[in-house]
Design a protein around this motif. Structure first.
Motif, PDB file in Angstrom:
ATOM      1  N   LEU A  65       0.667  -1.300   0.167  1.00 65.88           N
ATOM      2  CA  LEU A  65      -0.040   0.005  -0.128  1.00 65.88           C
ATOM      3  C   LEU A  65       0.879   1.390   0.109  1.00 65.88           C
ATOM      4  CD1 LEU A  65      -3.037   0.709  -0.221  1.00 65.88           C
ATOM      5  CD2 LEU A  65      -3.005   0.976   2.362  1.00 65.88           C
ATOM      6  N   PRO A  66       2.119   1.323   0.803  1.00 67.11           N
ATOM      7  CA  PRO A  66       2.785   2.671   0.605  1.00 67.11           C
ATOM      8  C   PRO A  66       3.348   3.068  -0.641  1.00 67.11           C
ATOM      9  CG  PRO A  66       3.379   1.332   2.586  1.00 67.11           C
ATOM     10  CD  PRO A  66       2.456   0.462   1.628  1.00 67.11           C
ATOM     11  N   ARG A  67       3.201   2.058  -1.653  1.00 66.57           N
ATOM     12  CA  ARG A  67       3.643   2.175  -3.294  1.00 66.57           C
ATOM     13  C   ARG A  67       2.624   3.078  -3.718  1.00 66.57           C
ATOM     14  NH1 ARG A  67       5.780  -3.603  -4.782  1.00 66.57           N
ATOM     15  NH2 ARG A  67       7.522  -4.093  -3.137  1.00 66.57           N
ATOM     16  N   TYR A  68       1.361   2.898  -3.113  1.00 66.21           N
ATOM     17  CA  TYR A  68       0.089   3.562  -3.972  1.00 66.21           C
ATOM     18  C   TYR A  68      -0.499   4.798  -3.457  1.00 66.21           C
ATOM     19  CZ  TYR A  68       0.738  -0.871  -6.208  1.00 66.21           C
ATOM     20  OH  TYR A  68       1.262  -2.050  -7.053  1.00 66.21           O
ATOM     21  N   LEU A  69       0.251   5.350  -2.060  1.00 64.76           N
ATOM     22  CA  LEU A  69      -0.324   6.514  -1.693  1.00 64.76           C
ATOM     23  C   LEU A  69      -0.680   7.659  -2.333  1.00 64.76           C
ATOM     24  CD1 LEU A  69       2.103   6.598   1.507  1.00 64.76           C
ATOM     25  CD2 LEU A  69      -0.026   5.774   1.477  1.00 64.76           C
ATOM     26  N   ASP A  70      -0.126   7.838  -3.341  1.00 63.80           N
ATOM     27  CA  ASP A  70      -0.346   8.842  -4.320  1.00 63.80           C
ATOM     28  C   ASP A  70      -1.820   8.566  -5.168  1.00 63.80           C
ATOM     29  OD1 ASP A  70       0.849   6.801  -5.832  1.00 63.80           O
ATOM     30  OD2 ASP A  70       1.587   8.111  -7.444  1.00 63.80           O
ATOM     31  N   ARG A  71      -2.214   7.382  -5.365  1.00 62.68           N
ATOM     32  CA  ARG A  71      -3.497   7.184  -5.864  1.00 62.68           C
ATOM     33  C   ARG A  71      -4.584   7.000  -5.071  1.00 62.68           C
ATOM     34  NH1 ARG A  71      -3.186   2.859 -10.590  1.00 62.68           N
ATOM     35  NH2 ARG A  71      -5.147   2.992 -10.273  1.00 62.68           N
ATOM     36  N   LEU A  72      -4.291   6.877  -3.672  1.00 63.02           N
ATOM     37  CA  LEU A  72      -5.426   6.391  -2.917  1.00 63.02           C
ATOM     38  C   LEU A  72      -6.471   7.529  -2.879  1.00 63.02           C
ATOM     39  CD1 LEU A  72      -3.939   4.813   0.260  1.00 63.02           C
ATOM     40  CD2 LEU A  72      -5.132   3.807  -1.457  1.00 63.02           C
ATOM     41  N   PRO A  73      -6.157   8.724  -2.845  1.00 60.27           N
ATOM     42  CA  PRO A  73      -7.407   9.986  -2.836  1.00 60.27           C
ATOM     43  C   PRO A  73      -8.388   9.903  -3.815  1.00 60.27           C
ATOM     44  CG  PRO A  73      -5.400  11.096  -2.423  1.00 60.27           C
ATOM     45  CD  PRO A  73      -5.028   9.892  -2.782  1.00 60.27           C
ATOM     46  N   ASN A  74      -7.798   9.213  -4.983  1.00 63.84           N
ATOM     47  CA  ASN A  74      -8.706   8.985  -6.289  1.00 63.84           C
ATOM     48  C   ASN A  74      -8.957   7.629  -6.646  1.00 63.84           C
ATOM     49  OD1 ASN A  74      -8.576  11.791  -7.164  1.00 63.84           O
ATOM     50  ND2 ASN A  74      -6.520  11.412  -8.011  1.00 63.84           N
ATOM     51  N   SER A  75      -8.695   6.542  -5.660  1.00 63.47           N
ATOM     52  CA  SER A  75      -9.196   5.278  -5.740  1.00 63.47           C
ATOM     53  C   SER A  75     -10.468   5.026  -5.085  1.00 63.47           C
ATOM     54  CB  SER A  75      -7.805   4.210  -5.516  1.00 63.47           C
ATOM     55  OG  SER A  75      -8.051   4.327  -3.922  1.00 63.47           O
ATOM     56  N   SER A  76     -10.831   3.602  -5.247  1.00 61.21           N
ATOM     57  CA  SER A  76     -12.077   3.412  -4.285  1.00 61.21           C
ATOM     58  C   SER A  76     -11.804   2.820  -3.060  1.00 61.21           C
ATOM     59  CB  SER A  76     -12.909   2.591  -5.383  1.00 61.21           C
ATOM     60  OG  SER A  76     -12.014   1.307  -5.811  1.00 61.21           O
ATOM     61  N   PHE A  77     -10.576   2.970  -2.648  1.00 62.67           N
ATOM     62  CA  PHE A  77     -10.130   2.434  -1.372  1.00 62.67           C
ATOM     63  C   PHE A  77     -10.977   2.536  -0.242  1.00 62.67           C
ATOM     64  CE2 PHE A  77      -7.435   2.010   2.691  1.00 62.67           C
ATOM     65  CZ  PHE A  77      -7.174   0.492   2.450  1.00 62.67           C
ATOM     66  N   LEU A  78     -11.014   4.060   0.211  1.00 67.12           N
ATOM     67  CA  LEU A  78     -11.796   4.413   1.228  1.00 67.12           C
ATOM     68  C   LEU A  78     -13.152   4.154   0.933  1.00 67.12           C
ATOM     69  CD1 LEU A  78      -9.736   7.454   2.689  1.00 67.12           C
ATOM     70  CD2 LEU A  78      -9.812   5.384   3.721  1.00 67.12           C
ATOM     71  N   LYS A  79     -13.647   4.144  -0.029  1.00 68.32           N
ATOM     72  CA  LYS A  79     -15.222   4.175  -0.487  1.00 68.32           C
ATOM     73  C   LYS A  79     -15.632   2.874  -0.190  1.00 68.32           C
ATOM     74  CE  LYS A  79     -18.580   4.523  -4.093  1.00 68.32           C
ATOM     75  NZ  LYS A  79     -18.797   4.794  -5.292  1.00 68.32           N
ATOM     76  N   SER A  80     -14.784   2.078  -0.404  1.00 73.53           N
ATOM     77  CA  SER A  80     -14.992   0.513  -0.297  1.00 73.53           C
ATOM     78  C   SER A  80     -14.949   0.100   1.315  1.00 73.53           C
ATOM     79  CB  SER A  80     -14.104  -0.619  -1.155  1.00 73.53           C
ATOM     80  OG  SER A  80     -14.447  -0.518  -2.653  1.00 73.53           O
ATOM     81  N   CYS A  81     -14.206   0.650   1.809  1.00 68.58           N
ATOM     82  CA  CYS A  81     -13.733   0.435   3.287  1.00 68.58           C
ATOM     83  C   CYS A  81     -15.037   0.921   4.156  1.00 68.58           C
ATOM     84  CB  CYS A  81     -12.750   1.206   3.622  1.00 68.58           C
ATOM     85  SG  CYS A  81     -12.128   1.294   5.363  1.00 68.58           S
ATOM     86  N   PHE A  82     -15.388   2.092   3.838  1.00 70.98           N
ATOM     87  CA  PHE A  82     -16.711   2.492   4.566  1.00 70.98           C
ATOM     88  C   PHE A  82     -18.023   1.939   4.188  1.00 70.98           C
ATOM     89  CE2 PHE A  82     -13.844   6.460   4.979  1.00 70.98           C
ATOM     90  CZ  PHE A  82     -13.188   6.167   6.188  1.00 70.98           C
ATOM     91  N   SER A  83     -18.158   1.486   2.849  1.00 70.97           N
ATOM     92  CA  SER A  83     -19.389   1.014   2.157  1.00 70.97           C
ATOM     93  C   SER A  83     -19.876  -0.313   3.079  1.00 70.97           C
ATOM     94  CB  SER A  83     -19.172   0.823   0.913  1.00 70.97           C
ATOM     95  OG  SER A  83     -20.434   0.519   0.182  1.00 70.97           O
ATOM     96  N   LYS A  84     -20.473  -0.223   4.284  1.00 67.63           N
ATOM     97  CA  LYS A  84     -20.751  -1.496   4.976  1.00 67.63           C
ATOM     98  C   LYS A  84     -22.225  -1.127   5.258  1.00 67.63           C
ATOM     99  CE  LYS A  84     -16.536  -3.111   4.721  1.00 67.63           C
ATOM    100  NZ  LYS A  84     -16.622  -4.261   3.694  1.00 67.63           N
ATOM    101  N   GLY A  85     -23.015  -0.646   4.405  1.00 70.25           N
ATOM    102  CA  GLY A  85     -24.554  -0.535   4.707  1.00 70.25           C
ATOM    103  C   GLY A  85     -24.984   0.149   5.915  1.00 70.25           C
ATOM    104  N   ARG A  86     -25.739  -0.277   6.727  1.00 65.73           N
ATOM    105  CA  ARG A  86     -25.991   0.472   8.061  1.00 65.73           C
ATOM    106  C   ARG A  86     -24.912   0.656   8.853  1.00 65.73           C
ATOM    107  NH1 ARG A  86     -28.581  -4.578   8.174  1.00 65.73           N
ATOM    108  NH2 ARG A  86     -28.324  -6.082   9.955  1.00 65.73           N
ATOM    109  N   MET A  87     -23.845  -0.118   8.873  1.00 63.48           N
ATOM    110  CA  MET A  87     -22.730  -0.011   9.645  1.00 63.48           C
ATOM    111  C   MET A  87     -21.450   0.983   9.317  1.00 63.48           C
ATOM    112  SD  MET A  87     -23.034  -2.085  12.586  1.00 63.48           S
ATOM    113  CE  MET A  87     -24.769  -1.346  12.301  1.00 63.48           C
ATOM    114  N   SER A  88     -21.911   1.577   8.210  1.00 58.90           N
ATOM    115  CA  SER A  88     -21.025   2.672   7.548  1.00 58.90           C
ATOM    116  C   SER A  88     -20.474   3.643   8.439  1.00 58.90           C
ATOM    117  CB  SER A  88     -21.595   3.348   6.375  1.00 58.90           C
ATOM    118  OG  SER A  88     -21.845   2.267   5.096  1.00 58.90           O
ATOM    119  N   LYS A  89     -21.401   4.325   9.272  1.00 53.92           N
ATOM    120  CA  LYS A  89     -21.169   5.460  10.123  1.00 53.92           C
ATOM    121  C   LYS A  89     -20.066   4.753  11.126  1.00 53.92           C
ATOM    122  CE  LYS A  89     -23.312   8.826   8.170  1.00 53.92           C
ATOM    123  NZ  LYS A  89     -22.524   9.801   7.602  1.00 53.92           N
TER     124      LYS A  89
END
Length: 270
Positions: free
Chosen positions: A200-224
């Motif tokens: 992951l440290p190799r891809y820090l520059d592209r994380l802001p425009n990737s779906s990494f965090l979107k997928s991390c937080f996309s947990k239905g009613r548990m997202s918050k």
């Protein structure tokens, strides 16, 4: 015996990394999500490299410790849980990996979220979309040694020389983020999720425009709930060695304390 070492403990790589987290400075991490940290809460470490490692840390209250307790590390085989395909393309990927590796009924998330996972993803995409593949990159990929194939894909993605390489890295990051979110739900680590490993440290520059965090937080009613978990990327590649050193120092301290107690039994009851 030849070194006169009285006590030896064998830990795996992520056991070392887990203890190494306790030595980190703020400057050795990149914050992906500030969250709402809670003292003495569980801590989780996830790291994709050759495989997918996971461990967790639990605070053990101990009045003999200056801080009132200390964290202990517990190993996990969380990287071998089932890979869950959440769209038709990922279902095709899952089926491709099963057939490629002569598996039956399931694949682990490590088959996708790891260096070998990047290889699997690119192999799948170049098979499904042959007209979109850069033939030079495909040849380089095919001729590379097994451990070098992920680097071929990563380089092609970085240089924008093969659209399928770029897509492969995006799928890898998407699935990686999803697994980090799964860890957040399983352990509720308000002490933080630390992402280690060499990838992951190799891809820090592209994380802001990737779906990494979107997928991390996309947990239905548990997202918050997941959004409240602090998430950081560890940038020190030697964190495992630091953890082994910390554990060795603890063991030495305990050994010396035990010897002192035996020599002065009255003090050990204080």
């Amino acid at each position: 015996n030849s070194l006169s070492i009285q006590k030896v403990k064998v830990i795996n790589d992520f056991g070392g990394i887990g203890y190494g987290l306790l030595t980190l400075e703020d400057s050795e991490c990149v914050v992906l999500n500030s969250g709402v940290p809670k003292p003495e809460a569980p801590i989780v470490c996830v790291g994709a490299g050759t495989g997918l490692g996971e461990c967790y840390l639990v605070f053990n209250k101990d009045s003999t410790q200056p801080s009132g307790g200390r964290y202990e590390v517990f190993s996990s085989e969380g990287g071998h849980v089932d890979f869950s395909a959440n769209n038709p393309l990922y279902e095709e990927l899952r089926t491709f990996i099963m057939k490629k590796n002569d598996l039956h009924g399931r694949i682990s998330v490590e088959r996708v979220v790891s260096g070998g996972g990047i290889t699997n993803i690119y192999d799948f995409l170049r098979t499904k979309f042959p007209d979109r593949a850069n033939k030079q990159i495909v040849t380089k990929f095919d001729n590379a040694a097994t451990h070098e194939k992920p680097a071929v894909v990563a380089e092609a993605a970085k240089e924008k020389t093969c659209p399928l390489a770029d897509q492969a890295i995006e799928i890898f990051l998407d699935c990686y983020g999803s697994e980090v979110g799964n860890c957040a739900l399983k352990w509720l680590p308000y002490g933080g999720i630390y992402i280690a490993g060499g990838l992951l440290p190799r891809y820090l520059d592209r994380l802001p425009n990737s779906s990494f965090l979107k997928s991390c937080f996309s947990k239905g009613r548990m997202s918050k709930l997941v959004e409240e978990i602090p998430i950081k990327v560890v940038t020190d590649g030697y964190i495992g060695l630091r953890g082994a050193k910390l554990l060795a120092a603890r063991m030495l301290n305990e050994l010396e304390h035990s010897q002192t107690s035996q020599e002065n039994p009255s003090r050990s009851r204080l």
